[in-house]
Design a protein around this motif. Sequence first.
Motif, short mmCIF file in Angstrom:
data_model
loop_
_atom_site.label_atom_id
_atom_site.label_comp_id
_atom_site.label_asym_id
_atom_site.label_seq_id
_atom_site.Cartn_x
_atom_site.Cartn_y
_atom_site.Cartn_z
N ASN A 29 -7.71 -39.79 7.30
CA ASN A 29 -6.96 -39.58 8.59
C ASN A 29 -5.75 -40.62 9.00
O ASN A 29 -4.99 -39.97 9.17
CB ASN A 29 -8.07 -39.42 9.61
CG ASN A 29 -8.99 -38.19 9.57
OD1 ASN A 29 -8.32 -37.14 9.45
ND2 ASN A 29 -10.13 -38.30 9.63
N PRO A 70 -8.98 -39.76 18.37
CA PRO A 70 -10.32 -39.25 18.50
C PRO A 70 -11.38 -39.37 17.24
O PRO A 70 -12.36 -39.85 17.54
CB PRO A 70 -10.15 -37.50 18.63
CG PRO A 70 -8.95 -37.66 19.27
CD PRO A 70 -8.09 -38.65 18.61
N TYR A 71 -10.71 -39.31 16.18
CA TYR A 71 -11.48 -39.83 14.68
C TYR A 71 -11.87 -41.23 14.88
O TYR A 71 -13.04 -41.69 14.24
CB TYR A 71 -10.87 -39.19 13.50
CG TYR A 71 -9.75 -40.05 13.06
CD1 TYR A 71 -9.90 -41.17 12.30
CD2 TYR A 71 -8.56 -39.75 13.58
CE1 TYR A 71 -8.89 -41.76 12.09
CE2 TYR A 71 -7.26 -40.43 13.09
CZ TYR A 71 -7.62 -41.52 12.34
OH TYR A 71 -6.43 -42.44 11.91
N LEU A 73 -12.55 -43.16 17.71
CA LEU A 73 -13.65 -43.20 18.80
C LEU A 73 -14.85 -42.67 18.17
O LEU A 73 -15.93 -43.06 18.41
CB LEU A 73 -13.01 -42.59 19.75
CG LEU A 73 -11.66 -43.05 20.59
CD1 LEU A 73 -11.21 -42.30 21.56
CD2 LEU A 73 -11.85 -44.65 20.73
N ASP A 74 -14.71 -41.32 17.40
CA ASP A 74 -15.76 -40.70 16.91
C ASP A 74 -16.61 -41.69 15.74
O ASP A 74 -17.75 -41.85 15.58
CB ASP A 74 -15.48 -39.60 16.18
CG ASP A 74 -16.44 -38.67 15.92
OD1 ASP A 74 -17.77 -38.45 16.59
OD2 ASP A 74 -16.57 -38.05 14.61
N PHE A 75 -15.84 -42.50 15.04
CA PHE A 75 -16.38 -43.34 13.89
C PHE A 75 -17.13 -44.41 14.50
O PHE A 75 -18.24 -44.87 14.02
CB PHE A 75 -15.19 -44.09 13.02
CG PHE A 75 -15.63 -45.14 12.42
CD1 PHE A 75 -16.20 -44.80 11.13
CD2 PHE A 75 -15.56 -46.53 12.60
CE1 PHE A 75 -16.82 -46.05 10.40
CE2 PHE A 75 -15.94 -47.68 12.03
CZ PHE A 75 -16.72 -47.18 10.87
N VAL A 77 -18.90 -44.20 17.20
CA VAL A 77 -20.34 -43.70 17.64
C VAL A 77 -21.17 -43.18 16.37
O VAL A 77 -22.27 -43.88 16.25
CB VAL A 77 -19.88 -42.34 18.40
CG1 VAL A 77 -21.42 -41.77 18.69
CG2 VAL A 77 -19.49 -42.57 19.67
N LYS A 78 -20.62 -42.77 15.44
CA LYS A 78 -21.27 -42.31 14.23
C LYS A 78 -21.85 -43.64 13.41
O LYS A 78 -22.87 -43.63 12.67
CB LYS A 78 -20.49 -41.39 13.33
CG LYS A 78 -20.39 -40.32 13.89
CD LYS A 78 -19.35 -39.57 12.83
CE LYS A 78 -19.24 -38.01 13.15
NZ LYS A 78 -18.44 -37.16 12.24
#
Length: 96
Positions: A29, A70-71, A73-75, A77-78
């Motif tokens: 990404n 967004p990816y 920020l998502d990282f 969390v994951k």
Amino acid sequence: MPIYLTATVKSKPGNNEALKKLLLELVENSRQEEACVQYDLHQSQNDPDFFIFHEEWKSREGLDLHNNQPYILDFGVKSAELIDGQVGIHITSKLA
């Protein structure tokens, strides 16, 4: 002015493959971003739980935009349960 960044990440024992999968998604990404010049991921040969990013961004603004994707920020969390300690971020100046 270019921005150089080195980031270090260590996985918790037994989680390096799961973390590596997420890190490789970041590479895919991030390299698509207009401000990205370099975004390379390395894995230590001595410690397979230890990963290093070498990054170059066209500007501080580009890096700031990247950090709010967004990816990214998502990282956060994951990967929270996979990472041992904090992600080390080192913004540097190229000397030679």
